[in-house]
Design an enzyme around this catalytic site. Sequence first.
Site, PDB file in Angstrom:
ATOM      1  N   SER A 128      -4.397   3.996 -10.676  1.00 52.37           N
ATOM      2  CA  SER A 128      -5.341   4.976 -10.135  1.00 52.37           C
ATOM      3  C   SER A 128      -5.624   6.057 -11.158  1.00 52.37           C
ATOM      4  CB  SER A 128      -4.701   5.596  -8.885  1.00 52.37           C
ATOM      5  OG  SER A 128      -5.396   6.752  -8.521  1.00 52.37           O
ATOM      6  N   TYR A 152       2.326  10.213  -5.098  1.00 54.08           N
ATOM      7  CA  TYR A 152       1.499   8.994  -5.175  1.00 54.08           C
ATOM      8  C   TYR A 152       1.138   8.689  -6.630  1.00 54.08           C
ATOM      9  CZ  TYR A 152      -2.676   6.098  -5.081  1.00 54.08           C
ATOM     10  OH  TYR A 152      -3.595   5.110  -5.335  1.00 54.08           O
ATOM     11  N   LYS A 156       2.365   5.523  -9.272  1.00 54.64           N
ATOM     12  CA  LYS A 156       1.497   4.616 -10.047  1.00 54.64           C
ATOM     13  C   LYS A 156       1.903   4.642 -11.520  1.00 54.64           C
ATOM     14  CE  LYS A 156      -1.091   3.033  -6.783  1.00 54.64           C
ATOM     15  NZ  LYS A 156      -1.036   1.619  -6.406  1.00 54.64           N
TER      16      LYS A 156
HETATM   17  N1  LIG Z   1      -9.069   3.080  -2.357  1.00 56.61           N
HETATM   18  C1  LIG Z   1      -8.900   3.964  -3.330  1.00 56.61           C
HETATM   19  O1  LIG Z   1      -9.576   5.007  -3.364  1.00 56.61           O
HETATM   20  C2  LIG Z   1      -7.906   3.695  -4.443  1.00 56.61           C
HETATM   21  C3  LIG Z   1      -8.001   4.431  -5.630  1.00 56.61           C
HETATM   22  C4  LIG Z   1      -7.083   4.184  -6.651  1.00 56.61           C
HETATM   23  C5  LIG Z   1      -6.084   3.228  -6.474  1.00 56.61           C
HETATM   24  N2  LIG Z   1      -6.004   2.547  -5.312  1.00 56.61           N
HETATM   25  C6  LIG Z   1      -4.926   1.572  -5.145  1.00 56.61           C
HETATM   26  O2  LIG Z   1      -5.484   0.298  -4.890  1.00 56.61           O
HETATM   27  C7  LIG Z   1      -4.644  -0.440  -4.012  1.00 56.61           C
HETATM   28  C8  LIG Z   1      -5.481  -0.939  -2.840  1.00 56.61           C
HETATM   29  O3  LIG Z   1      -6.082   0.184  -2.234  1.00 56.61           O
HETATM   30  P1  LIG Z   1      -6.944   0.043  -0.902  1.00 56.61           P
HETATM   31  O4  LIG Z   1      -7.894   1.160  -0.889  1.00 56.61           O
HETATM   32  O5  LIG Z   1      -7.415  -1.350  -0.749  1.00 56.61           O
HETATM   33  O6  LIG Z   1      -5.807   0.357   0.157  1.00 56.61           O
HETATM   34  P2  LIG Z   1      -5.506  -0.357   1.551  1.00 56.61           P
HETATM   35  O7  LIG Z   1      -4.505   0.504   2.253  1.00 56.61           O
HETATM   36  O8  LIG Z   1      -6.751  -0.688   2.257  1.00 56.61           O
HETATM   37  O9  LIG Z   1      -4.825  -1.710   1.053  1.00 56.61           O
HETATM   38  C9  LIG Z   1      -3.462  -1.802   0.740  1.00 56.61           C
HETATM   39  C10 LIG Z   1      -2.932  -3.008   1.484  1.00 56.61           C
HETATM   40  O10 LIG Z   1      -1.564  -3.176   1.162  1.00 56.61           O
HETATM   41  C11 LIG Z   1      -0.848  -3.452   2.370  1.00 56.61           C
HETATM   42  N3  LIG Z   1       0.518  -2.991   2.094  1.00 56.61           N
HETATM   43  C12 LIG Z   1       0.951  -1.724   1.900  1.00 56.61           C
HETATM   44  N4  LIG Z   1       2.259  -1.736   1.606  1.00 56.61           N
HETATM   45  C13 LIG Z   1       2.668  -3.032   1.600  1.00 56.61           C
HETATM   46  C14 LIG Z   1       3.899  -3.671   1.357  1.00 56.61           C
HETATM   47  N5  LIG Z   1       5.011  -2.974   1.051  1.00 56.61           N
HETATM   48  N6  LIG Z   1       3.950  -5.026   1.416  1.00 56.61           N
HETATM   49  C15 LIG Z   1       2.832  -5.744   1.732  1.00 56.61           C
HETATM   50  N7  LIG Z   1       1.639  -5.188   1.982  1.00 56.61           N
HETATM   51  C16 LIG Z   1       1.557  -3.842   1.909  1.00 56.61           C
HETATM   52  C17 LIG Z   1      -1.584  -2.701   3.463  1.00 56.61           C
HETATM   53  O11 LIG Z   1      -1.397  -3.253   4.734  1.00 56.61           O
HETATM   54  C18 LIG Z   1      -3.028  -2.851   2.995  1.00 56.61           C
HETATM   55  O12 LIG Z   1      -3.624  -4.024   3.507  1.00 56.61           O
HETATM   56  C19 LIG Z   1      -3.511   0.494  -3.605  1.00 56.61           C
HETATM   57  O13 LIG Z   1      -2.386   0.200  -4.386  1.00 56.61           O
HETATM   58  C20 LIG Z   1      -4.043   1.869  -3.947  1.00 56.61           C
HETATM   59  O14 LIG Z   1      -3.020   2.767  -4.281  1.00 56.61           O
HETATM   60  C21 LIG Z   1      -6.900   2.745  -4.299  1.00 56.61           C
END
Ligand SMILES: NC(=O)c1ccc[n+]([C@@H]2O[C@H](COP(=O)([O-])OP(=O)(O)OC[C@H]3O[C@@H](n4cnc5c(N)ncnc54)[C@H](O)[C@@H]3O)[C@@H](O)[C@H]2O)c1
Length: 343
Positions: A128, A152, A156
């Site tokens: 991120s 958070y 990362k």
């Molecule tokens: N959406 C954003 O703005 C953003 C920005 C930067 C980084 N990210 C990173 O990208 C990744 C995906 O983000 P997103 O927006 O799709 O989030 P999201 O919450 O929609 O997706 C994450 C998924 O991981 C699953 N999950 C969480 N912990 C778990 C575990 N221990 N075991 C198995 N499954 C697990 C959740 O159920 C969910 O389906 C994350 O790691 C997040 O930190 C997201």
Amino acid sequence: MTLNILVTGGAGFIGSHTCVALVEAGFTPLVVDNLCNADADALVRAAEVTRSRQPLVFWRGDVRDGALLDRIFATYPVHAVVHFAGLKSVGESVAQPIGYYDCNVQGSLSLVSAMQRAGVHRLIFSSSATVYGQPERSPVCETAALQPCSPYGQSKLFVERLLTDLAHADARWRIASLRYFNPAGAHPSGLLGERTSGTPNNLVPVLCKVASSASEKLTVHGGDYPTPDGTCVRDYVHVMDVAEGHIAALRHLEAGAGASTFNLGVGRGTSVLELVRAFASACGMEVRHAIGPRRAGDAAAYWADVERMRTATGWIARRTIADICGDAWRWQQSQQPALAAAA
Ligand SMILES: NC(=O)c1ccc[n+]([C@@H]2O[C@H](COP(=O)([O-])OP(=O)(O)OC[C@H]3O[C@@H](n4cnc5c(N)ncnc54)[C@H](O)[C@@H]3O)[C@@H](O)[C@H]2O)c1
């Protein structure tokens, strides 16, 4: 024979869109997700989008469960892993640091340990832009100072460092950490999008909520920043561009061993008020908003330098802010009957 890609967190926002991009690129996604922030139905809809005759292979489970991961790797030959699973709320991470380090850092450690046991050494990691903290200048390139301001962001950065150490220790590892800026929007079909429960954290879901409710109003956090219109500027990148960035990164892994980091953004900033106007034009109605006080910890403006990703993989974001708003609004509207039924 298509190559199997294990997608952790594949039922989530970016994961489900990436499953679509993987199928469209000729890969077979295998999903593991504990559904702590997702609905298995997203995978049914992802299969529908791709017109797959087969449902996506799905295990409901946690990446911290090493025995489950061992079973998955023993059942299927896995070419590479795309690791989305994790918790993602900056504010929640400040209140619950143990839960965040456990899920994000311990989860990643468990995953790479299982990959090592299974002899799978290709990995794309969801990092991120929060690893930069409050960048001093933009565009932000990958060599900028890494100063995350929350558990958070720290989680990362810890994982990125773990992955760099892995690649130093064992030349079989091929790893790309993708630092997303502000993924937003939805699949143009209206079948997939960002699931939000309670108060959304990100601006586009907030706009969706405000536009679909007569009573709500957007509070813009600060109108006196040193930006052209006084509101914060961020790099919003369409979730399908982000999804396709994973395909480009997967192909790039074939170029050689080692761990690399790449920014995933558009390379341009959009202010809160610009986004509000674009959203109003996408949904064809006014979005009620008012300027409130600044929010602690918000940087005035930052956007990505995307040159490293473009040069290494050829990927650039192709979709516009209007696409982000139009697709998010379509998704929001498709959610209305479900929301009404749940009320
Ligand atoms: N959406 C954003 O703005 C953003 C920005 C930067 C980084 N990210 C990173 O990208 C990744 C995906 O983000 P997103 O927006 O799709 O989030 P999201 O919450 O929609 O997706 C994450 C998924 O991981 C699953 N999950 C969480 N912990 C778990 C575990 N221990 N075991 C198995 N499954 C697990 C959740 O159920 C969910 O389906 C994350 O790691 C997040 O930190 C997201």
